[in-house]
Design a protein around this motif. Sequence first.
Motif, PDB file in Angstrom:
ATOM      1  N   ASP A  35      13.803   1.179   1.174  1.00  0.00           N
ATOM      2  CA  ASP A  35      13.282   1.755  -0.033  1.00  0.00           C
ATOM      3  C   ASP A  35      14.565   1.656  -1.088  1.00  0.00           C
ATOM      4  OD1 ASP A  35      14.997   4.550  -0.120  1.00  0.00           O
ATOM      5  OD2 ASP A  35      14.675   3.841   2.078  1.00  0.00           O
ATOM      6  N   PRO A  66       0.791  -1.243   0.016  1.00  0.00           N
ATOM      7  CA  PRO A  66       0.003   0.098  -0.076  1.00  0.00           C
ATOM      8  C   PRO A  66       0.853   1.275   0.058  1.00  0.00           C
ATOM      9  CG  PRO A  66      -0.736  -1.493   1.644  1.00  0.00           C
ATOM     10  CD  PRO A  66       0.542  -2.159   0.974  1.00  0.00           C
ATOM     11  N   PRO A  67       0.409   2.332  -0.733  1.00  0.00           N
ATOM     12  CA  PRO A  67       1.292   3.577  -0.898  1.00  0.00           C
ATOM     13  C   PRO A  67       1.583   4.082   0.472  1.00  0.00           C
ATOM     14  CG  PRO A  67      -0.732   3.751  -2.368  1.00  0.00           C
ATOM     15  CD  PRO A  67      -0.816   2.299  -1.471  1.00  0.00           C
ATOM     16  N   GLN A  68       0.804   4.107   1.420  1.00  0.00           N
ATOM     17  CA  GLN A  68       0.931   4.644   2.939  1.00  0.00           C
ATOM     18  C   GLN A  68       2.153   3.785   3.390  1.00  0.00           C
ATOM     19  OE1 GLN A  68      -0.207   7.175   4.679  1.00  0.00           O
ATOM     20  NE2 GLN A  68       1.038   6.824   6.156  1.00  0.00           N
ATOM     21  N   VAL A  69       2.284   2.548   3.452  1.00  0.00           N
ATOM     22  CA  VAL A  69       3.080   1.685   3.905  1.00  0.00           C
ATOM     23  C   VAL A  69       4.641   1.961   3.344  1.00  0.00           C
ATOM     24  CG1 VAL A  69       4.022  -0.590   4.094  1.00  0.00           C
ATOM     25  CG2 VAL A  69       1.718  -0.145   4.636  1.00  0.00           C
ATOM     26  N   GLN A  70       4.643   2.302   1.812  1.00  0.00           N
ATOM     27  CA  GLN A  70       5.528   2.702   1.091  1.00  0.00           C
ATOM     28  C   GLN A  70       6.244   3.926   1.577  1.00  0.00           C
ATOM     29  OE1 GLN A  70       5.748   2.377  -3.421  1.00  0.00           O
ATOM     30  NE2 GLN A  70       3.803   1.191  -3.349  1.00  0.00           N
ATOM     31  N   MET A  71       5.394   4.984   1.839  1.00  0.00           N
ATOM     32  CA  MET A  71       5.847   6.287   2.444  1.00  0.00           C
ATOM     33  C   MET A  71       6.414   6.055   3.658  1.00  0.00           C
ATOM     34  SD  MET A  71       2.582   8.748   1.637  1.00  0.00           S
ATOM     35  CE  MET A  71       3.368  10.143   2.524  1.00  0.00           C
ATOM     36  N   GLU A  72       5.903   4.966   4.614  1.00  0.00           N
ATOM     37  CA  GLU A  72       6.532   4.868   5.892  1.00  0.00           C
ATOM     38  C   GLU A  72       8.068   4.236   5.744  1.00  0.00           C
ATOM     39  OE1 GLU A  72       4.006   2.479   8.157  1.00  0.00           O
ATOM     40  OE2 GLU A  72       2.303   3.877   8.419  1.00  0.00           O
TER      41      GLU A  72
END
Length: 259
Positions: free
Chosen positions: A241, A216-222
């Motif tokens: 990352d 999920p995008p939110q997890v990628q940001m974290e």
Amino acid sequence: MAKSKEVTVEERLRSLYDLQLIDSRIDEIRNVRGELPLEVSDLEDEVAGLKTRLEKLQSSLESVETDITGKKNLIEEAKTLIKKYSEQQKNVRNNREFDSLTKEVEYQELEIELAEKHIREFKAQIEQKKEVIAKTKEHVDQRANHLKHKKSELDAILSETEKEEKALIKKSEEYKKKIEERLVAAYTRIRKNVKNGLAVVPIERGASGGSYFTIPPQVQMEIGARKKIITDEHSGRILVDGLLAQEEKEKMEKMFKKL
């Protein structure tokens, strides 16, 4: 007393990914060797077994040749006795002595016939054994040459990689000491349980390396924020990352070249 500098999450992630790159390089080296060490060991055992069999066959052949010599000696002794008894028959005093000597002569003649029969059988055995020995020698030579080739192949690989592998193993231990024991334990456990020993992987095209499950995008940001250690819910791998991974790869490639 000065306080030791606190290690940030990003530094832990970098160290973990560096450790993964080192261990993956060790895996590559061992994969190049593949089954060769085991194959060489099996061939050594096979050649040793064939040589032992060859020795037993040679010993058996020598034993049969000794038996032939024994039978030939027996024939010569029997001939000597026949000659002796025949001479004695010329000087006998009665038929009883003559008949007794005749029986002795006949017995020795039978001994000669039996010994000659055994010699023929032994000679047939010798021919068979020589044929088996020749085939076994040929097989030994073939397997020994194959072993020589495989050992040469293994030695060439070892000469190219042994020094680097030892240096990498040393580096792996050094990097483990930089990381908390609980993280090293988690890393080791994950490595054992996942494909290709990849416990720390970067995000590639929105999914963890080697996985088809989208993160999920939110997890990628974290993950990109590098504020906490995050694992893939499907594989259990530790995620980093792509930028961090690229930076560490470039750094470690330079180190590998120096080893």
